[in-house]
Motif scaffolding. Structure first.
Motif, short mmCIF file in Angstrom:
data_model
loop_
_atom_site.label_atom_id
_atom_site.label_comp_id
_atom_site.label_asym_id
_atom_site.label_seq_id
_atom_site.Cartn_x
_atom_site.Cartn_y
_atom_site.Cartn_z
N ARG A 539 -5.39 3.30 -0.02
CA ARG A 539 -4.08 2.75 -0.36
C ARG A 539 -4.17 1.23 -0.31
O ARG A 539 -5.21 0.67 0.05
CB ARG A 539 -3.00 3.25 0.60
N ALA A 540 -3.08 0.57 -0.69
CA ALA A 540 -3.05 -0.89 -0.64
C ALA A 540 -3.18 -1.35 0.81
O ALA A 540 -2.56 -0.79 1.71
CB ALA A 540 -1.76 -1.42 -1.26
N ALA A 541 -3.99 -2.37 1.02
CA ALA A 541 -4.32 -2.79 2.38
C ALA A 541 -3.18 -3.58 3.00
O ALA A 541 -2.39 -4.24 2.32
CB ALA A 541 -5.58 -3.65 2.37
N SER A 542 -3.11 -3.46 4.34
CA SER A 542 -2.21 -4.27 5.14
C SER A 542 -2.93 -4.59 6.44
O SER A 542 -3.74 -3.80 6.92
CB SER A 542 -0.88 -3.53 5.42
N GLY A 543 -2.65 -5.76 6.99
CA GLY A 543 -3.34 -6.18 8.21
C GLY A 543 -2.61 -7.31 8.88
O GLY A 543 -1.58 -7.80 8.40
N ALA A 544 -3.17 -7.75 10.00
CA ALA A 544 -2.58 -8.82 10.79
C ALA A 544 -3.53 -10.00 10.84
O ALA A 544 -4.76 -9.83 10.93
CB ALA A 544 -2.28 -8.34 12.21
N VAL A 545 -2.98 -11.20 10.75
CA VAL A 545 -3.77 -12.42 10.83
C VAL A 545 -4.03 -12.72 12.31
O VAL A 545 -3.11 -13.00 13.07
CB VAL A 545 -3.05 -13.60 10.16
N VAL A 546 -5.30 -12.63 12.69
CA VAL A 546 -5.68 -12.91 14.07
C VAL A 546 -5.78 -14.41 14.31
O VAL A 546 -5.35 -14.94 15.32
CB VAL A 546 -7.00 -12.20 14.41
N GLU A 547 -6.38 -15.13 13.35
CA GLU A 547 -6.56 -16.57 13.45
C GLU A 547 -6.62 -17.16 12.06
O GLU A 547 -6.96 -16.46 11.10
CB GLU A 547 -7.86 -16.89 14.23
N ALA A 548 -6.28 -18.43 11.92
CA ALA A 548 -6.32 -19.12 10.63
C ALA A 548 -6.76 -20.54 10.86
O ALA A 548 -6.45 -21.15 11.88
CB ALA A 548 -4.95 -19.09 9.95
N LYS A 549 -7.52 -21.06 9.88
CA LYS A 549 -8.01 -22.43 9.98
C LYS A 549 -8.17 -23.00 8.58
O LYS A 549 -8.11 -22.27 7.58
CB LYS A 549 -9.34 -22.48 10.72
N LEU A 550 -8.39 -24.31 8.51
CA LEU A 550 -8.59 -25.02 7.25
C LEU A 550 -10.01 -25.55 7.24
O LEU A 550 -10.34 -26.47 7.99
CB LEU A 550 -7.59 -26.16 7.10
N ASP A 551 -10.86 -24.96 6.42
CA ASP A 551 -12.26 -25.36 6.32
C ASP A 551 -12.41 -26.36 5.20
O ASP A 551 -11.90 -26.16 4.10
CB ASP A 551 -13.14 -24.13 6.06
N SER A 552 -13.13 -27.44 5.46
CA SER A 552 -13.26 -28.50 4.45
C SER A 552 -14.04 -28.03 3.23
O SER A 552 -13.84 -28.53 2.14
CB SER A 552 -13.95 -29.72 5.06
N GLY A 553 -14.95 -27.10 3.41
CA GLY A 553 -15.74 -26.63 2.28
C GLY A 553 -15.19 -25.39 1.61
O GLY A 553 -15.41 -25.17 0.42
N ARG A 554 -14.45 -24.55 2.36
CA ARG A 554 -13.98 -23.29 1.82
C ARG A 554 -12.47 -23.21 1.66
O ARG A 554 -11.95 -22.24 1.12
CB ARG A 554 -14.44 -22.13 2.70
N GLY A 555 -11.75 -24.20 2.16
CA GLY A 555 -10.30 -24.19 2.05
C GLY A 555 -9.68 -23.39 3.18
O GLY A 555 -10.29 -23.16 4.22
N PRO A 556 -8.43 -22.93 2.99
CA PRO A 556 -7.79 -22.12 4.04
C PRO A 556 -8.53 -20.80 4.25
O PRO A 556 -8.83 -20.09 3.30
CB PRO A 556 -6.38 -21.89 3.48
#
Length: 866
Positions: A539-556
């Motif tokens: 089925r269509a995926a759903s999940g929780a964001v454990v952590e988030a960051k802004l990488d200079s080479g890869r973006g968010p």
């Protein structure tokens, strides 16, 4: 004393005359020097009479009395000869140049003549080809006309053919006698050409010239065409196209073959019943609070001009790009015969699939286990022992400051997902998120310590999330360990372990020796079997964001724990106020995968911005839906903030302003490497202070310190706090120029303690770092007995062995420590200046890569007063 010391100046004697000359130099300096000038002997030459055999002066040499002094006849002869030779050479050069110019002009004229001749020949050939093609076309047309005339004559009716032919009684035009018929016109292409002689017929009569069809035939064809027009059917012409029909003005322009085919198709469709106009389709038009006219026309499947015309009839002068309210749009929808369905902005959330899964679609999934407990009780070390890695060595200060998500395969072949949460007091929200997304909580308590405040907080989070708890009593290998005391202390918080006749599983473990780890994994597997964890991967995926960051080479980049469904590469999703398309999925081992099933933590690339930690990720069908949901959530957040500000009354504002007069504020700007750390730092800083002093965070974000942050700090006169991030080159230069204080921290309790001392005025000494230099790693060499050695180039400042170093990767701190060695060629050196190469090795750290940057700095204690 003079330069000559009383001696006479040296000279050549004789006719030598001395004098002084004044020399000038730069900066206004002058000097007088003695010079010697040789006198010229001017011997007068007296003319003598040509008597006594004396030769008279040559008339070619001129008058001797007018010569320069000291010039003899031979010298004069040589000078005149040289002058004559120079004039002769000049004349020859002039003549040669004129000849060369004449030859060049002749060459240019010859080339122009050749080009003109080639152009004339090309034009003549083209004209000849054109004439030849025209003659061939004319001959072909004449032959076709003659053939058609013969066929027409053969198809004439018999009665007419039996009539006596009296055309021979009329005089026939011949080559030597021109025709007197004024209406006769030559065939196309035959004007001015001689008519070839016709062979005599068999009956001996004179040959009859080829003529157009008889007038009676043309009249009959005209009558047939007129009859067809009278029936209303301009059918395709009957018979073949003759020369007279093509050239006569009576026939007019005929219909093309394509027009005839279209007509036949229409007639066939009409006969089959396809040509009837279909009934208008009534549509259900979703109508929000406001809608643009072009979008309304698109939803009704009507022409935009018709919708604008309808509104103009109502008295509204509008354009296609204007928005109208829902009531007006409903009138337009009813006028066009459709049905209007009112929707609200919140209905966009319905695009997210909330269908409940059937029991037959559910499959077993790995359990999600969260490691929780007090700081320095061995949570990360215990997880490292399970994973057989050394994550704790890479953490600043030896403490975990991020939520780490890993997937481990146990010796029994079972897959378990572990979440490692920080134990510091500032990371309360992180522990809360870890408890919310988990299935089992492993509470780590040190056997040589007691139940600490963060342990109590972790117990509260686990109970609030209603998840089972497994107590892991760590550090039992120590001499002062007392596991029984830990079990007794847990009784005060309603945690009764099995050894004390309770239901909570407890395991004695040692992360250092590995004792009790199999029992802990077995307890986790047993608890997972009891819970019967299942999910639907199809089925269509759903999940929780454990952590988030802004990488200079890869973006968010967001670390997402998939809870249901399967997240695939290319899926379009919405997470909080951001949306995106999955560009890449990276698992916990750093490998790129194409899909992630339930209970798998992955890093997701392709977000439009950095989401907040704890947001829910949902996969939607189209990009338009994802963008619409994200915009709606952002607008709701803005409205809530505006409502909070509007709820404040004037009296409350005045009371707050009076209270702020006696409160000293310490404003700050905070930038961190991940969203969770930034959130934890802000929460910890806002708790600092009392009635006299407080800390206020003006702005916080994720990623490297930019020029915008420096500009805001300069305008607000505040320092910038960087937690595990660095300022880029532009921001660093701007901060130095504007005098903005930028401070870097790697350990959160150092940051909080520093800010607390600064706010309370108890900061006795400030540890300030002085930048010394940068070195770029060009190559990494592995040397036995030493480890990895970095071949570096000092790009700025100086590299010193006694200074502290940090390893930067994409402006993010990877490691901080000291140098084990600093070599220049084979010699150990104390420092290396800019522009030179050297070798560096870190103390107890091997993960270095080519392209990393080494920051060299020195710490200095400065006494300060407020």
């Amino acid at each position: 004393m003079s330069d000559t010391d009383g001696k006479k100046p040296l000279g050549l004697g004789g006719d030598i005359r001395s004098g002084q000359v004044k020399q000038s130099f730069s900066h206004g300096r002058t000097k007088s020097v003695v010079v010697e000038v040789k006198r010229k002997l001017n011997v007068p030459v007296k003319p003598t009479a040509p008597a006594g055999g004396a030769a008279a002066p040559s008339p070619r040499l001129g008058d001797p009395s007018k010569r320069p002094a000291g010039i003899s006849d031979a010298e004069m002869e040589r000078r005149l000869a040289a002058l004559r030779a120079a004039k002769a050479r000049e004349a020859e050069d002039n003549a040669r140049r004129a000849e060369e110019e004449r030859q060049r002009e002749e060459d240019r004229q010859r080339k122009r003549d050749e080009n003109e001749a080639k152009e004339r020949e090309a034009r003549a050939a083209e004209e000849a080809a054109r004439q030849k093609a025209a003659e061939e076309a004319a001959a072909k047309a004449a032959a076709e006309a003659a053939a058609k005339a013969a066929e027409e004559a053969a198809r004439r009716p018999a009665p007419e053919a039996a009539r006596p032919d009296r055309s021979n009684d009329r005089p026939r035009p011949s080559a030597d006698r021109p025709s007197t018929d004024r209406n006769a016109r030559p065939a196309p292409g035959t004007a001015g050409r001689p008519v070839p002689p016709q062979p005599p017929p068999e009956d001996g009569r004179a040959p009859r010239p080829t003529m157009a069809p008889r007038k009676t035939d043309r009249e009959r064809e005209d009558r047939e065409r007129a009859a067809a027009k009278a029936k209303g059917d301009e059918g395709r012409r009957t018979g073949k196209l003759t020369l007279s029909d093509a050239t006569s003005e009576e026939g007019g322009r005929q219909r093309s073959l394509a027009a005839m085919k279209r007509k036949q198709e229409k007639a066939r469709a009409k006969a089959l019943g396809f040509g009837q106009k279909s009934e208008k389709q009534v549509r259900d038009v979703q109508l929000p609070e406001t809608i643009v006219i072009s979008e309304l026309a698109n939803r009704m499947a009507e022409r935009g001009a018709d919708v604008v015309k309808s509104l103009m009839k109502m008295g509204m002068m509008v354009t296609m790009n204007q928005a109208i309210d829902a009531d007006t749009a409903e009138l337009v929808i009813e006028e066009f015969g459709h049905r209007a369905i009112r929707v609200t902005d919140a209905d966009v959330e319905q695009a997210i699939d909330t269908v409940k899964d059937k029991s037959e679609d559910l499959l077993p999934r790995p359990p999600v286990v969260t490691i929780m407990g007090h700081v320095d009780h061995g949570k990360t070390s215990l997880l490292d022992a399970i994973r057989k890695t050394t994550v704790v060595s890479g953490e600043a200060g030896g403490i975990t400051q991020h939520i780490g998500a890993y997937q481990v395969v146990t010796p029994r072949g079972e897959t378990v997902t572990f979440l490692d949460t920080p134990g510091h007091a500032a990371f309360t929200s992180m522990r809360a998120r870890g408890a919310q997304v988990t299935d089992i909580v492993v509470l780590v308590v040190a056997a040589d310590d007691q139940v600490m405040p963060q342990t109590i907080e972790a117990i509260a989070h686990a109970k609030a999330a209603k998840v089972p708890i497994i107590v892991a009593i760590n550090k039992i290998d120590k001499y002062e360990a007392d596991p029984q005391k830990v079990r007794t202390d847990l009784l005060q918080h309603d945690i009764v372990v099995e050894q004390m006749s309770g239901e909570v599983i407890d395991v004695e473990v040692s992360a250092k020796t590995g004792k009790g780890l199999p029992e802990l994994l077995e307890a986790i597997s047993l608890q997972a079997e009891i819970l019967e964890l299942r999910a639907n991967p199809n089925r269509a995926a759903s999940g929780a964001v454990v952590e988030a960051k802004l990488d200079s080479g890869r973006g968010p980049v967001a670390t997402v724990l998939v809870q249901n469904g399967t997240l695939k590469k290319g899926d379009i999703f919405v997470v909080g106020e951001q949306w995106g398309k999955v560009r890449a999925l990276i698992n916990s081992t750093g490998e790129t995968i194409t899909e992630a099933g339930p209970s798998m933590p992955v890093e997701v690339l392709g977000l439009s911005g950095t989401p907040a930690a704890g947001d829910t990720l949902n996969v939607v069908d189209t990009e338009a839906q994802a963008r619409e949901i994200a915009d709606y959530r952002a607008s709701v957040t803005r409205d809530k903030r505006a409502a909070i500000g509007a709820a404040t009354t004037l009296e409350q504002l005045m009371a707050k302003a009076k209270a702020d007069l006696s409160v000293a504020e310490l404003p700050l700007i905070v930038k961190a490497d991940v969203q969770g750390s930034a959130e934890a730092i802000v929460q910890a800083l806002e708790k600092i202070g009392n009635d006299e002093v407080r800390v206020r965070v003006l702005h916080y974000g994720v990623g490297a310190i930019t020029d915008t942050d420096v500009g805001l700090a300069e305008a607000s006169k505040v320092p910038v706090i960087g937690f595990n991030v660095r300022a880029n080159a532009t921001a660093r230069a701007s901060a130095q120029q504007k005098g903005v204080d930028v401070r870097y921290y790697s350990i959160i309790y150092d940051l909080v303690e520093d800010i607390k001392k600064a706010a309370s005025g108890l900061l006795k000494a400030e540890i300030r770092e002085h930048f010394i230099g940068y070195a770029t790693i060009k190559e990494v060499f592995k040397i036995s007995n030493i480890g990895n050695v970095a071949g570096c180039l000092v790009t700025e400042g100086t590299a010193r062995r006694s200074a502290g170093v940090r390893l930067l990767r994409d402006n993010v701190v990877i490691h901080e420590g000291t140098l084990k060695t600093l070599k220049r060629f084979k010699d150990e050196v104390k420092e290396v200046p800019m522009g030179q190469e050297c070798g560096m090795a870190f103390e107890r750290y091997e993960d270095i890569r080519a392209g990393d940057v080494i920051e060299i700095f020195e710490r200095e204690e400065i006494e300060r007063t407020l």
